[in-house]
Design an enzyme around this catalytic site. Structure first.
Site, PDB file in Angstrom:
ATOM      1  N   HIS A 103       0.803  -1.223   0.000  1.00 17.45           N
ATOM      2  CA  HIS A 103       0.000   0.000   0.000  1.00 17.45           C
ATOM      3  C   HIS A 103       0.842   1.283   0.000  1.00 17.45           C
ATOM      4  O   HIS A 103       0.305   2.383  -0.121  1.00 17.45           O
ATOM      5  CB  HIS A 103      -0.925   0.008   1.220  1.00 17.45           C
ATOM      6  CG  HIS A 103      -2.230   0.700   0.973  1.00 17.45           C
ATOM      7  ND1 HIS A 103      -2.638   1.119  -0.272  1.00 17.45           N
ATOM      8  CD2 HIS A 103      -3.228   1.063   1.818  1.00 17.45           C
ATOM      9  CE1 HIS A 103      -3.815   1.709  -0.183  1.00 17.45           C
ATOM     10  NE2 HIS A 103      -4.200   1.680   1.081  1.00 17.45           N
ATOM     11  N   ARG A 104       2.153   1.143   0.102  1.00 19.73           N
ATOM     12  CA  ARG A 104       3.003   2.333  -0.016  1.00 19.73           C
ATOM     13  C   ARG A 104       3.036   2.842  -1.446  1.00 19.73           C
ATOM     14  O   ARG A 104       3.157   4.050  -1.686  1.00 19.73           O
ATOM     15  CB  ARG A 104       4.443   2.015   0.430  1.00 19.73           C
ATOM     16  CG  ARG A 104       4.606   1.699   1.900  1.00 19.73           C
ATOM     17  CD  ARG A 104       6.027   1.265   2.209  1.00 19.73           C
ATOM     18  NE  ARG A 104       6.396   0.046   1.484  1.00 19.73           N
ATOM     19  CZ  ARG A 104       7.606  -0.522   1.570  1.00 19.73           C
ATOM     20  NH1 ARG A 104       8.548   0.024   2.319  1.00 19.73           N
ATOM     21  NH2 ARG A 104       7.868  -1.622   0.886  1.00 19.73           N
TER      22      ARG A 104
END
Length: 465
Positions: free
Chosen positions: A436-437
């Site tokens: 999710h970065r």
């Protein structure tokens, strides 16, 4: 006795068979002392943290000595086999006659050989402590071809080296710290190897002996047999090493480094299964591995082409997102040595027959345990097929350095609304985990939705490709 010069014996050192590996375990020797070897001949099989690899010898000669038995973990850069090669006279030297053994050193002061700590890559070494194990089956009088081996034998001769108890370096250190004589321990491990439990069991009575007056100790006192600290009939302990150890470390690092998000979609794959059956009859696919995984892999490659930002990695050091313009498609494979993830290089450029061929070779090589370290490096996106175990789906953990992994569940007939009516259809559940970065919910959802849409209507492989 034949005199040998140092130049007549070559030491083959444990190479770095991967990228930056520091050690490998010797799984099997294919040669024994006295055997003739030729340049390029495989002499042993080793297991690294990434795969099992066969090692060829780089010169001709006669095997003089195997420095380590099977099952030993050896540092990169440490000599593992000595080979007598043709010297100035043009012939390999004969085995020397046995030399009388030197007076053995006191058993309680087990000397620790000067070892060599390998550098990261190649064959350079630096003086330090070593993980070297005792030699197994070596000739008592064989002259040591290298200075470090000679230093090991100085002072206690070949006979002592033969009788040296079998124990791993951590166990030897534990025995030294507790003041336990390894020679007095009855081993309980496989192949006569002394375990940590053996040392602990021997430490308690030894402590009692040391605190008692010397005169009170009977001359015939014998240390009691070691007792395992766990019930061997009810428990089995398996050392964590090699591929399994590396996988465990990688998964822990991935789970606690990359913020995982997993999304799911259930899809009707009836048309995809029909296409699989049609492709099996296609002359261009004859002799190739054609199954649902092939079309799922192709669907993922098309989805990546439509959403290229999913094929990326996070560069923590430079605080950058690295978007890859190639897809090295990883396929998770369960093997006797643990889970490995070899990948198909430049999968995005392959036609369907080429992808089928590459997938078949990858699976066959993994099952044989012959996957090379290079085949497991540089992956960008992975597929794990948990459906082969009858599992509906899962929440897969990212392969380190990758941004996404697709889990494929079991394909089962289920009631499904098709053209306004409830009918039995072939249905599966897909799960996409992503970092999710660098992958937000929108991008991850688009990729998963594209894969599902292609599997529901496989003609999109043509219209979207």
């Amino acid at each position: 006795m034949t005199t040998m010069t140092e130049a007549s014996v070559r030491e083959f050192k444990m190479p770095d068979v991967g990228e930056g590996l520091t050690e490998a375990e010797i799984l099997k020797w294919y040669v024994q002392p006295g055997d003739t070897v030729t340049d390029g001949q495989v002499v042993c099989e080793v297991e690294t943290a990434k795969a099992a690899v066969e090692l060829p010898i780089p010169y001709d000669g006669v095997v003089r000595e195997l420095h380590f038995p099977e099952g030993t973990t050896v540092d990169v850069g440490t000599p593992i086999i000595a080979v007598a090669v043709a010297g100035a006279g043009g012939a390999a030297p004969e085995a020397p006659a046995e030399q009388p053994a030197a007076a053995p050193a006191p058993a309680k002061e087990e000397p620790k050989p000067e070892g060599r700590q390998p550098v990261l890559v190649g064959y350079g070494v630096a003086t330090s402590s070593t993980r070297r194990r005792p030699r197994k089956g070596a000739e008592a009088g064989s002259p040591a071809p290298a200075q470090a081996i000679q230093a090991e034998l100085n002072g206690h001769g070949g006979a002592v080296a033969e009788k040296r108890p079998l124990a791993k370096p951590p166990v030897r250190k534990l025995a030294k710290d507790l003041g336990v004589d390894l020679a007095a321990i009855i081993p309980s491990g496989p192949d006569g190897i002394i375990t940590r439990e053996d040392v602990h069991a021997a430490a308690t009575p030894r402590t009692a002996e040391q605190t008692a007056p010397v005169a009170a100790a009977p001359a015939t006192a014998v240390a009691p047999a070691p007792v395992a600290s766990y019930d061997t009939a009810r428990e089995t302990r398996i050392p964590v090493k090699g591929v399994r150890k590396a996988t465990a470390q990688a998964m822990v690092g991935s789970a606690f480094t990359a913020p995982h998000v997993t999304e799911f979609v259930t899809v009707d794959v009836t048309r995809t299964l029909k296409l699989v059956e049609e492709l099996k009859q296609d002359k261009d696919m004859q002799g190739l591995r054609v199954n649902p995984l092939l079309l799922i892999a192709k669907a993922l490659l098309v989805a990546i082409k439509r959403n290229p930002d999913i094929n990326a990695s996070w560069d923590e050091a430079n605080q950058e997102i690295v978007v890859k313009h190639y897809v090295n498609l990883g396929i998770a494979a369960a093997t006797p040595r643990g889970l490995i993830v070899p990948n198909i290089k430049d999968a995005q450029a392959k036609t369907l027959p080429q992808l089928a061929e590459a997938l078949g070779e990858l699976v066959a090589t993994a099952r044989e345990g012959k996957t090379s370290p290079a085949a497991m490096q540089g992956g960008t996106v992975t597929i794990t097929n948990v459906g082969v175990f009858g599992v509906d789906t899962g929440t897969p953990i990212l392969n380190p350095g990758e941004s996404a992994i697709l889990a494929v569940g079991a394909i089962k007939p289920q009631p499904w609304v098709h053209k306004g009516k409830v009918k039995p259809r072939q249905v599966t559940t897909l799960a996409l985990s992503f970092d999710h970065r660098l992958v937000d919910g929108e991008l991850g959802s688009k990729v998963l939705a594209d894969v599902a849409a292609i599997l529901e209507q496989p003609k999109r492989l043509i219209t979207w490709a």
